[in-house]
Motif scaffolding. Structure first.
Motif, PDB file in Angstrom:
ATOM      1  N   ILE A  31       0.783  -1.252  -0.153  1.00  0.00           N
ATOM      2  CA  ILE A  31       0.003  -0.142   0.134  1.00  0.00           C
ATOM      3  C   ILE A  31       0.991   1.064   0.101  1.00  0.00           C
ATOM      4  CG2 ILE A  31      -1.792   1.325   1.094  1.00  0.00           C
ATOM      5  CD1 ILE A  31      -2.488  -1.280   2.675  1.00  0.00           C
ATOM      6  N   TYR A  32       0.760   1.903  -1.102  1.00  0.00           N
ATOM      7  CA  TYR A  32       1.548   3.220  -1.114  1.00  0.00           C
ATOM      8  C   TYR A  32       0.821   4.468  -0.950  1.00  0.00           C
ATOM      9  CZ  TYR A  32       4.815   6.648  -3.680  1.00  0.00           C
ATOM     10  OH  TYR A  32       5.521   7.668  -3.918  1.00  0.00           O
ATOM     11  N   PHE A  33       1.123   5.076   0.165  1.00  0.00           N
ATOM     12  CA  PHE A  33       0.540   6.284   0.527  1.00  0.00           C
ATOM     13  C   PHE A  33       1.430   7.331   0.018  1.00  0.00           C
ATOM     14  CE2 PHE A  33      -0.233   3.078   3.890  1.00  0.00           C
ATOM     15  CZ  PHE A  33      -1.758   3.380   4.124  1.00  0.00           C
ATOM     16  N   SER A  34       0.811   8.242  -0.754  1.00  0.00           N
ATOM     17  CA  SER A  34       1.647   9.394  -1.443  1.00  0.00           C
ATOM     18  C   SER A  34       0.540  10.443  -1.888  1.00  0.00           C
ATOM     19  CB  SER A  34       2.374   8.653  -2.732  1.00  0.00           C
ATOM     20  OG  SER A  34       3.052   9.395  -3.108  1.00  0.00           O
ATOM     21  N   ALA A  35       1.202  11.586  -2.500  1.00  0.00           N
ATOM     22  CA  ALA A  35       0.377  12.656  -2.921  1.00  0.00           C
ATOM     23  C   ALA A  35       1.094  13.421  -4.203  1.00  0.00           C
ATOM     24  CB  ALA A  35      -0.208  13.654  -1.866  1.00  0.00           C
ATOM     25  N   HIS A  36       0.641  13.821  -5.079  1.00  0.00           N
ATOM     26  CA  HIS A  36       0.871  14.558  -6.196  1.00  0.00           C
ATOM     27  C   HIS A  36       1.741  16.071  -5.502  1.00  0.00           C
ATOM     28  CE1 HIS A  36       0.969  17.440  -9.495  1.00  0.00           C
ATOM     29  NE2 HIS A  36       1.114  16.400 -10.181  1.00  0.00           N
ATOM     30  N   TRP A  37       1.158  16.531  -4.654  1.00  0.00           N
ATOM     31  CA  TRP A  37       1.763  17.693  -4.021  1.00  0.00           C
ATOM     32  C   TRP A  37       3.113  17.494  -3.156  1.00  0.00           C
ATOM     33  CZ3 TRP A  37       1.888  17.318   1.264  1.00  0.00           C
ATOM     34  CH2 TRP A  37       0.974  16.420   1.665  1.00  0.00           C
ATOM     35  N   CYS A  38       3.251  16.375  -2.849  1.00  0.00           N
ATOM     36  CA  CYS A  38       4.353  16.058  -1.991  1.00  0.00           C
ATOM     37  C   CYS A  38       5.744  15.977  -2.611  1.00  0.00           C
ATOM     38  CB  CYS A  38       4.059  14.897  -1.311  1.00  0.00           C
ATOM     39  SG  CYS A  38       5.372  14.098  -0.252  1.00  0.00           S
ATOM     40  N   GLY A  39       6.742  16.912  -2.431  1.00  0.00           N
ATOM     41  CA  GLY A  39       7.868  16.677  -3.207  1.00  0.00           C
ATOM     42  C   GLY A  39       8.733  15.515  -2.721  1.00  0.00           C
ATOM     43  N   PRO A  40       8.919  14.845  -1.730  1.00  0.00           N
ATOM     44  CA  PRO A  40       9.483  13.691  -1.282  1.00  0.00           C
ATOM     45  C   PRO A  40       8.800  12.729  -2.074  1.00  0.00           C
ATOM     46  CG  PRO A  40       9.472  14.956   0.611  1.00  0.00           C
ATOM     47  CD  PRO A  40       8.692  15.750  -0.442  1.00  0.00           C
ATOM     48  N   CYS A  41       7.520  12.590  -2.012  1.00  0.00           N
ATOM     49  CA  CYS A  41       6.748  11.584  -2.932  1.00  0.00           C
ATOM     50  C   CYS A  41       7.247  11.583  -4.313  1.00  0.00           C
ATOM     51  CB  CYS A  41       5.184  11.755  -2.768  1.00  0.00           C
ATOM     52  SG  CYS A  41       4.604  11.818  -0.924  1.00  0.00           S
ATOM     53  N   ARG A  42       6.974  12.757  -4.975  1.00  0.00           N
ATOM     54  CA  ARG A  42       7.499  12.942  -6.297  1.00  0.00           C
ATOM     55  C   ARG A  42       8.848  12.321  -6.827  1.00  0.00           C
ATOM     56  NH1 ARG A  42       3.518  13.654  -9.648  1.00  0.00           N
ATOM     57  NH2 ARG A  42       4.921  14.922 -11.092  1.00  0.00           N
ATOM     58  N   GLN A  43       9.757  12.503  -5.641  1.00  0.00           N
ATOM     59  CA  GLN A  43      11.246  11.962  -5.815  1.00  0.00           C
ATOM     60  C   GLN A  43      11.085  10.247  -5.618  1.00  0.00           C
ATOM     61  OE1 GLN A  43      13.247  14.146  -2.951  1.00  0.00           O
ATOM     62  NE2 GLN A  43      13.735  15.810  -4.386  1.00  0.00           N
ATOM     63  N   PHE A  44      10.209  10.022  -4.855  1.00  0.00           N
ATOM     64  CA  PHE A  44      10.555   8.353  -4.457  1.00  0.00           C
ATOM     65  C   PHE A  44       9.493   7.588  -5.528  1.00  0.00           C
ATOM     66  CE2 PHE A  44       8.401   4.786  -2.276  1.00  0.00           C
ATOM     67  CZ  PHE A  44       9.568   4.118  -2.141  1.00  0.00           C
ATOM     68  N   THR A  45       8.327   8.252  -6.062  1.00  0.00           N
ATOM     69  CA  THR A  45       7.610   7.304  -6.870  1.00  0.00           C
ATOM     70  C   THR A  45       8.545   6.676  -8.048  1.00  0.00           C
ATOM     71  OG1 THR A  45       5.802   8.527  -6.226  1.00  0.00           O
ATOM     72  CG2 THR A  45       5.571   7.321  -8.509  1.00  0.00           C
ATOM     73  N   PRO A  46       9.455   7.442  -8.864  1.00  0.00           N
ATOM     74  CA  PRO A  46      10.102   6.950  -9.905  1.00  0.00           C
ATOM     75  C   PRO A  46      11.128   5.552  -9.350  1.00  0.00           C
ATOM     76  CG  PRO A  46      10.307   9.105 -10.111  1.00  0.00           C
ATOM     77  CD  PRO A  46       9.546   8.950  -8.711  1.00  0.00           C
ATOM     78  N   LYS A  47      11.364   5.904  -7.945  1.00  0.00           N
ATOM     79  CA  LYS A  47      12.264   4.805  -7.381  1.00  0.00           C
ATOM     80  C   LYS A  47      11.432   3.390  -7.187  1.00  0.00           C
ATOM     81  CE  LYS A  47      15.648   7.802  -5.231  1.00  0.00           C
ATOM     82  NZ  LYS A  47      16.030   8.235  -3.644  1.00  0.00           N
ATOM     83  N   LEU A  48      10.356   3.735  -6.656  1.00  0.00           N
ATOM     84  CA  LEU A  48       9.293   2.532  -6.332  1.00  0.00           C
ATOM     85  C   LEU A  48       8.903   1.888  -7.642  1.00  0.00           C
ATOM     86  CD1 LEU A  48       7.654   0.878  -4.694  1.00  0.00           C
ATOM     87  CD2 LEU A  48       5.993   2.379  -4.720  1.00  0.00           C
ATOM     88  N   LYS A  49       8.591   2.847  -8.890  1.00  0.00           N
ATOM     89  CA  LYS A  49       8.308   2.286 -10.205  1.00  0.00           C
ATOM     90  C   LYS A  49       9.344   1.376 -10.728  1.00  0.00           C
ATOM     91  CE  LYS A  49       6.736   3.492 -14.484  1.00  0.00           C
ATOM     92  NZ  LYS A  49       7.640   2.734 -15.278  1.00  0.00           N
ATOM     93  N   LYS A  50      10.596   1.877 -10.444  1.00  0.00           N
ATOM     94  CA  LYS A  50      11.930   1.053 -11.045  1.00  0.00           C
ATOM     95  C   LYS A  50      11.949  -0.225 -10.071  1.00  0.00           C
ATOM     96  CE  LYS A  50      16.902   1.011 -11.473  1.00  0.00           C
ATOM     97  NZ  LYS A  50      18.092   1.914 -11.216  1.00  0.00           N
ATOM     98  N   PHE A  51      11.740  -0.142  -8.876  1.00  0.00           N
ATOM     99  CA  PHE A  51      11.694  -1.489  -7.973  1.00  0.00           C
ATOM    100  C   PHE A  51      10.707  -2.433  -8.414  1.00  0.00           C
ATOM    101  CE2 PHE A  51      10.209  -3.602  -4.066  1.00  0.00           C
ATOM    102  CZ  PHE A  51      11.413  -4.080  -3.804  1.00  0.00           C
ATOM    103  N   TYR A  52       9.434  -1.764  -8.624  1.00  0.00           N
ATOM    104  CA  TYR A  52       8.255  -2.530  -9.034  1.00  0.00           C
ATOM    105  C   TYR A  52       8.338  -3.309 -10.580  1.00  0.00           C
ATOM    106  CZ  TYR A  52       3.621  -3.424 -10.928  1.00  0.00           C
ATOM    107  OH  TYR A  52       2.300  -3.889 -11.324  1.00  0.00           O
TER     108      TYR A  52
END
Length: 163
Positions: A31-52
């Motif tokens: 379960i990935y808790f995140s938001a568009h407005w969140c800078g750290p989320c916007r940095q982490f999402t590509p890492k999670l996508k690569k991992f996935y």
């Protein structure tokens, strides 16, 4: 997949997907808790996508459900369009319930659950994924193995306390 997992996560997601089709025979779900407005989320999402993507390519799928903290549906839709996984519907009440259950104190936040029992395997798994996502596919597989190890350690502790 367990009825406990269905009770916890529900069975109605974006694009009409149900939990059984999302999880399949995968042993774990995120379960990935995140938001568009969140800078750290916007940095982490590509890492999670690569991992996935690496895990999928290696034949070790980890289904993920996006639990948005976005303030409006357009931001949710725009951000979710960047993700290869599934999502709770915008504004779904279950997101707040899960936030409280797993004491999500900031975002991004990744929770890993056992699909057979619905039990928590790892809270704040985003820390582990972030450590290993900048490298090759072997690092992603290693992170996934660490998550499985945590699951085994938790089972062992539970068995000891039941005796």
């Amino acid at each position: 997949m367990s009825t406990a997992l269905t009770s916890l996560l529900g069975n109605d997601f974006v694009n009409g997907a149900d939990l059984a089709s999302i999880v399949g025979d995968a042993p774990l779900v995120g379960i990935y808790f995140s938001a568009h407005w969140c800078g750290p989320c916007r940095q982490f999402t590509p890492k999670l996508k690569k991992f996935y993507d690496t895990l999928v390519a290696q034949g070790t799928p980890l289904p993920i459900l996006f639990a948005s903290s976005d303030q409006d549906e357009d931001s949710f839709a725009s951000y979710f369009a960047e993700m290869p996984w599934h999502a709770f519907k915008f504004g779904d009440d279950r997101i707040e319930v899960l936030n409280k259950k797993y004491v999500v104190s900031s975002i991004p936040w990744l929770v890993i659950l056992n699909t057979k029992t619905g039990e928590l395997v790892m809270n704040e798994a985003n820390v582990m994924v972030g450590e290993d996502s900048d490298s090759d596919g072997d690092s992603a597989k290693l992170a996934f193995q660490k998550i499985f190890l945590m699951q085994d350690i938790q089972k062992e502790k539970l068995q000891r306390t039941e005796k």
